[in-house]
Design a protein around this motif. Structure first.
Motif, PDB file in Angstrom:
ATOM      1  N   GLY A 100       8.240   5.716  -5.031  1.00 33.26           N
ATOM      2  CA  GLY A 100       9.670   5.747  -5.294  1.00 33.26           C
ATOM      3  C   GLY A 100      10.073   6.891  -6.191  1.00 33.26           C
ATOM      4  O   GLY A 100      11.266   7.085  -6.450  1.00 33.26           O
ATOM      5  N   THR A 101       9.095   7.676  -6.655  1.00 26.92           N
ATOM      6  CA  THR A 101       9.387   8.803  -7.539  1.00 26.92           C
ATOM      7  C   THR A 101       9.109  10.144  -6.855  1.00 26.92           C
ATOM      8  O   THR A 101       9.081  11.179  -7.518  1.00 26.92           O
ATOM      9  N   PHE A 102       8.906  10.140  -5.536  1.00 28.20           N
ATOM     10  CA  PHE A 102       8.568  11.356  -4.808  1.00 28.20           C
ATOM     11  C   PHE A 102       9.738  11.910  -3.987  1.00 28.20           C
ATOM     12  O   PHE A 102       9.783  13.108  -3.715  1.00 28.20           O
TER      13      PHE A 102
ATOM     14  N   GLY B 237      -6.993  -3.145   2.000  1.00 28.54           N
ATOM     15  CA  GLY B 237      -7.399  -2.850   0.632  1.00 28.54           C
ATOM     16  C   GLY B 237      -6.591  -1.722   0.045  1.00 28.54           C
ATOM     17  O   GLY B 237      -5.363  -1.745   0.051  1.00 28.54           O
ATOM     18  N   GLU B 238      -7.274  -0.694  -0.443  1.00 30.20           N
ATOM     19  CA  GLU B 238      -6.558   0.454  -0.967  1.00 30.20           C
ATOM     20  C   GLU B 238      -7.375   1.716  -0.739  1.00 30.20           C
ATOM     21  O   GLU B 238      -8.587   1.749  -0.949  1.00 30.20           O
ATOM     22  N   ALA B 239      -6.699   2.747  -0.278  1.00 31.11           N
ATOM     23  CA  ALA B 239      -7.324   4.040  -0.023  1.00 31.11           C
ATOM     24  C   ALA B 239      -7.550   4.761  -1.345  1.00 31.11           C
ATOM     25  O   ALA B 239      -6.953   4.413  -2.373  1.00 31.11           O
ATOM     26  N   PRO B 240      -8.416   5.782  -1.358  1.00 34.25           N
ATOM     27  CA  PRO B 240      -8.588   6.586  -2.571  1.00 34.25           C
ATOM     28  C   PRO B 240      -7.246   7.134  -3.065  1.00 34.25           C
ATOM     29  O   PRO B 240      -6.360   7.457  -2.277  1.00 34.25           O
ATOM     30  N   ASP B 241      -7.107   7.215  -4.365  1.00 32.18           N
ATOM     31  CA  ASP B 241      -5.910   7.751  -5.032  1.00 32.18           C
ATOM     32  C   ASP B 241      -4.699   6.829  -4.924  1.00 32.18           C
ATOM     33  O   ASP B 241      -3.578   7.242  -5.236  1.00 32.18           O
ATOM     34  N   THR B 242      -4.896   5.597  -4.465  1.00 24.98           N
ATOM     35  CA  THR B 242      -3.783   4.645  -4.398  1.00 24.98           C
ATOM     36  C   THR B 242      -4.105   3.402  -5.219  1.00 24.98           C
ATOM     37  O   THR B 242      -5.273   3.094  -5.478  1.00 24.98           O
TER      38      THR B 242
ATOM     39  N   HIS C 126       0.839  -1.187   0.000  1.00 16.80           N
ATOM     40  CA  HIS C 126       0.000   0.000   0.000  1.00 16.80           C
ATOM     41  C   HIS C 126       0.882   1.247   0.000  1.00 16.80           C
ATOM     42  O   HIS C 126       1.997   1.226   0.506  1.00 16.80           O
ATOM     43  N   ALA C 127       0.374   2.338  -0.561  1.00 14.47           N
ATOM     44  CA  ALA C 127       1.132   3.586  -0.620  1.00 14.47           C
ATOM     45  C   ALA C 127       0.870   4.452   0.600  1.00 14.47           C
ATOM     46  O   ALA C 127      -0.240   4.479   1.139  1.00 14.47           O
ATOM     47  N   CYS C 128       1.895   5.174   1.025  1.00 10.29           N
ATOM     48  CA  CYS C 128       1.734   6.212   2.039  1.00 10.29           C
ATOM     49  C   CYS C 128       1.026   7.431   1.423  1.00 10.29           C
ATOM     50  O   CYS C 128       0.901   7.547   0.206  1.00 10.29           O
TER      51      CYS C 128
ATOM     52  N   TYR D 164       0.590   6.000  -6.280  1.00 10.19           N
ATOM     53  CA  TYR D 164      -0.123   7.051  -5.545  1.00 10.19           C
ATOM     54  C   TYR D 164      -0.457   8.158  -6.535  1.00 10.19           C
ATOM     55  O   TYR D 164       0.429   8.735  -7.158  1.00 10.19           O
ATOM     56  N   LYS D 165      -1.747   8.390  -6.711  1.00  9.64           N
ATOM     57  CA  LYS D 165      -2.238   9.406  -7.655  1.00  9.64           C
ATOM     58  C   LYS D 165      -1.597   9.238  -9.032  1.00  9.64           C
ATOM     59  O   LYS D 165      -1.184  10.204  -9.681  1.00  9.64           O
TER      60      LYS D 165
END
Length: 378
Positions: free
Chosen positions: A185-187, A287-292, A149-151, A179-180
């Protein structure tokens, strides 16, 4: 006959006909062909065409231009931290709910880990707790994208910009995570990936370092190759490391990348099977949050009641199904223990289970696992 575990609970008499491990790599592509090519050409060490080919393919896959391969995911983190440079007393904020490598490398780099709590819904680092933990000694934030999951990267990037902090992304478990619309890894200033045998793509042992710009990448590359001069033979101008990936590992990695999209789609399908099969039980699938977009490296659940976590794992073991507990919060481990309480992370750790998540699971496998879990509650 049914069998009893230590607490007297009966284990299921029926077992899965085939042992279902927590993970095994998918090696259904050109891995053998590429490895044989390395052997036939005698390029088996850290020089050879597959290293460049793998790095280029990985760079294109995650859309990050500055990458360099390393020998494993832990040294990837250490190399990133050593490249940025930290002094005794410098603090690096890190989630307590993470694999210990995140914390060990901070200590190895001479800095002090400062632990933060997690978010109940996503299990990721809590941005508000990050803000609370910032002091004049804070130099960096390590964001760990846990279990696929993404932060919340907008908030974390904003915090780092506001306070002038380095941002390191630990993406060991997050190949294929977005993420979005952007691959994690690109942030950050640096990001690191692991290709251990249980990761979504594997090189057996291996890792990748992703840098924000060409200058940071050059400094990291210099350190990973024993800090050797590029134009003077055997001249070393700093304490360096031998963190290079072998050509054979890179060959396996290139073959893995060729099937990565298919593997990621299958893992999302598997997560959907689990979600459907476990619906209505006193537990929750990550699961996954919005925008992820969750890569579902592991299909992971938390049970409502921590007291039944281990009995449920024993029940599954009795049915020939392997599981793993969530990581222990790092602030509770002997060598980095603190007196603080981080309640969400501690609760998730006590309630969490990783279920079999390998790409070759069949619908029948997952149906059976879900049936065994239902029989425990039923």
């Amino acid at each position: 006959m049914e069998r009893k575990v230590a607490d007297g609970r009966l284990l299921p008499s029926a077992t899965v006909s085939e042992f279902l491990p927590i993970y095994r790599p998918f090696l259904g592509g050109r891995e053998k062909e590429y490895v044989i090519e390395c052997i036939d050409g005698s390029w088996i060490s850290s020089r050879g065409a597959f290293v460049d080919r793998f790095e280029t393919a990985f760079s294109e896959f995650i859309q990050a231009p500055y990458v360099t391969s390393v020998s494993n995911g832990t040294v990837a983190l250490h190399l990133a931290l050593e490249t940025l440079g930290f002094a005794p007393g410098d603090e690096i904020i890190v989630p307590t709910l993470t694999y210990i490598a995140s914390v060990n490398t901070i200590i190895q780099a001479g800095a002090t880990p400062v632990f933060t709590d997690s978010l109940e819904e996503t299990w990721q680092i809590d941005p508000e707790d990050v803000r609370r933990k910032i002091t004049p000694r804070t130099k960096a934030l390590m964001a760990v994208h846990l279990y696929g999951h993404a932060c919340q990267m907008d908030e974390l990037v904003s915090i780092c910009d506001e306070y002038g902090l380095f941002l390191i992304e630990d993406c060991a478990e997050a190949f294929g995570t977005h993420y979005k619309g952007r691959h994690v890894g690109t942030f950050g200033d640096f990001a690191t990936f692991s290709f251990f045998g249980n990761k979504t793509i594997t090189t057996g042992e291996g890792g990748m370092v992703v840098a924000r710009n060409k200058d940071l990448l050059g400094r990291a590359y210099h350190l990973k190759t024993q800090a050797v001069s590029p134009d003077r033979e055997y001249w070393h101008d700093a304490v360096g490391y031998n963190y290079r990936m072998t050509n054979i590992c890179a060959a396996i990695g290139l073959a893995q990348l060729e099937n990565a999209t298919k593997v990621l789609e299958k893992k999302r399908t598997i997560a959907g099977w689990y979600q459907q099969g476990l619906e209505g039980l006193p537990l929750r699938l990550l699961g996954e949050a919005p925008d992820t977009r969750n890569s579902y490296w592991m299909c992971s659940i938390v049970v409502d009641d921590p007291s039944i976590r281990q009995p449920l794992r024993d029940w599954l073991k009795g049915a020939n199904v392997e599981t793993r507990p969530l990581f222990h919060p790092c602030h509770t481990l002997p060598h980095c223990k603190t007196d603080e309480t981080l309640p969400i992370a501690e609760s998730l750790s006590a309630r969490g289970i990783n279920l079999p998540s390998f790409p070759e699971l069949s619908p029948e496998n997952v149906t059976t696992i879900c049936a065994v879990i239902r029989s425990f509650f039923g």
